[in-house]
Design a protein around this motif. Structure first.
Motif, short mmCIF file in Angstrom:
data_model
loop_
_atom_site.label_atom_id
_atom_site.label_comp_id
_atom_site.label_asym_id
_atom_site.label_seq_id
_atom_site.Cartn_x
_atom_site.Cartn_y
_atom_site.Cartn_z
N TRP A 1 0.82 -1.21 0.00
CA TRP A 1 0.00 0.00 0.00
C TRP A 1 0.86 1.27 0.00
O TRP A 1 0.38 2.33 -0.41
CB TRP A 1 -0.93 0.02 1.21
CG TRP A 1 -2.07 -0.93 1.10
CD1 TRP A 1 -2.18 -2.16 1.67
CD2 TRP A 1 -3.28 -0.73 0.36
NE1 TRP A 1 -3.38 -2.75 1.33
CE2 TRP A 1 -4.07 -1.89 0.52
CE3 TRP A 1 -3.76 0.30 -0.43
CZ2 TRP A 1 -5.32 -2.02 -0.08
CZ3 TRP A 1 -5.00 0.17 -1.03
CH2 TRP A 1 -5.77 -0.98 -0.85
N ARG B 1 -10.40 12.27 1.14
CA ARG B 1 -10.67 11.57 -0.13
C ARG B 1 -10.48 12.47 -1.34
O ARG B 1 -10.05 12.03 -2.40
CB ARG B 1 -12.11 11.03 -0.13
CG ARG B 1 -12.34 9.83 0.75
CD ARG B 1 -13.65 9.15 0.42
NE ARG B 1 -14.83 9.93 0.77
CZ ARG B 1 -15.58 10.57 -0.09
NH1 ARG B 1 -15.31 10.57 -1.38
NH2 ARG B 1 -16.66 11.24 0.33
N VAL C 1 -9.88 1.64 4.00
CA VAL C 1 -9.19 2.15 2.82
C VAL C 1 -10.21 2.87 1.95
O VAL C 1 -11.32 2.36 1.71
CB VAL C 1 -8.53 1.02 2.02
CG1 VAL C 1 -7.97 1.57 0.70
CG2 VAL C 1 -7.43 0.36 2.83
N TYR D 1 -15.24 4.55 2.39
CA TYR D 1 -14.22 3.93 3.23
C TYR D 1 -14.59 2.47 3.47
O TYR D 1 -15.60 2.17 4.11
CB TYR D 1 -14.10 4.67 4.57
CG TYR D 1 -13.39 5.99 4.45
CD1 TYR D 1 -12.03 6.10 4.73
CD2 TYR D 1 -14.07 7.14 4.06
CE1 TYR D 1 -11.37 7.32 4.62
CE2 TYR D 1 -13.42 8.36 3.94
CZ TYR D 1 -12.07 8.44 4.21
OH TYR D 1 -11.40 9.63 4.10
N THR E 1 -5.33 7.74 -2.35
CA THR E 1 -5.58 6.63 -1.42
C THR E 1 -5.47 7.12 0.02
O THR E 1 -4.51 7.81 0.38
CB THR E 1 -4.57 5.48 -1.64
OG1 THR E 1 -4.67 5.02 -2.99
CG2 THR E 1 -4.86 4.33 -0.69
N GLN F 1 -10.30 4.93 -1.87
CA GLN F 1 -9.52 5.20 -3.07
C GLN F 1 -10.36 5.98 -4.07
O GLN F 1 -11.56 5.72 -4.22
CB GLN F 1 -9.03 3.91 -3.71
CG GLN F 1 -8.01 3.15 -2.84
CD GLN F 1 -7.48 1.91 -3.52
OE1 GLN F 1 -8.23 0.94 -3.71
NE2 GLN F 1 -6.22 1.92 -3.88
N VAL G 1 -0.47 8.67 -1.11
CA VAL G 1 -1.21 7.98 -0.04
C VAL G 1 -1.16 8.85 1.20
O VAL G 1 -0.13 9.48 1.50
CB VAL G 1 -0.57 6.61 0.30
CG1 VAL G 1 -1.37 5.90 1.39
CG2 VAL G 1 -0.46 5.74 -0.94
#
Length: 217
Positions: free
Chosen positions: A79, A166, A214, A187, A171, A216, A146
């Motif tokens: 990740w 977001r 997580v 999420y 990410t 994305q 990230v």
């Protein structure tokens, strides 16, 4: 950054305060300079208690969500590997350090508290990793791949951060033990892990269940 500097920060709120190197039970692979509970031979005085409540040294404890997210990153380095990562509300820096150990190309630790950034620097040195410091989310560098955030939803007024995160980065890796339902379907929950703040603050059991999410773009 020296541990003595962290002691000086801590003694602004607790005259007996000092840090010591310990390994949080929820992520024992990362040693940190944290509050040394052995200094408390007896109960806090009224003045000490008032000072601790007024200006808590959050950075001197490793909260459950940070431990769990750091451990998860170490176990799932894909990740963050080769990514430019920003750790929001970095505190002690355990998540930022985990990302660096997991192979992130650059790690930026972001926190408003100057004492926290000193703690991140000291803890990064302890773990022999490089971390860039940032004291303002609005002044963050471009090109973040990230971002990580652990235990930042303790205040209901912080809930809008979920959408802000977001929108800002591709990410988001989030860990939280305070909110059972984020109210944001973007999420996706990955796992639930039991952990305790280190040193242990004997919090309610419900705050020891950490959820990792997580999101994305």
């Amino acid at each position: 950054m020296s541990p003595e500097c962290l002691d000086q920060h801590l003694r602004k709120t607790l005259s007996r305060g000092r840090v010591a190197v310990s390994r949080p039970a929820g992520c024992s692979r990362i040693p940190l300079h944290l509050f040394d509970p052995s200094v408390l031979d007896g109960p806090l005085s009224h003045d000490e208690a008032q000072a601790v409540v007024a200006e808590p040294a959050y950075w001197s404890f490793c909260w459950a969500s940070g431990q769990v997210l750091a451990s998860w990153i170490l176990d799932n380095p894909g990740w963050v590997a080769d990514k430019r990562l920003l750790d929001f509300g970095s505190g002690s820096g355990i998540v930022a350090i985990a990302a660096a150990l997991a192979g992130a190309r650059e790690v930026i630790a972001c926190d408003l508290d100057p004492a926290s950034l000193d703690a991140v620097a000291a803890n990064a040195d302890l773990n022999e990793v490089s971390v860039t410091l940032c004291n303002d989310w609005q002044a963050r560098p471009d090109g973040i791949d990230v971002m990580t955030a652990a235990d930042v939803l303790y205040d209901p007024d912080n809930r809008p951060l979920l959408q802000i995160f977001r929108s800002a980065v591709p990410t988001v890796l989030l860990a939280d033990s305070r909110v059972r339902d984020l109210g944001d379907n973007c999420y996706e929950q990955q796992t639930i892990v039991e952990a305790r703040t280190w040193p242990d603050l004997n919090e309610f059991e419900e705050f020891n269940r950490v959820r990792i999410y997580v999101a994305q773009q």
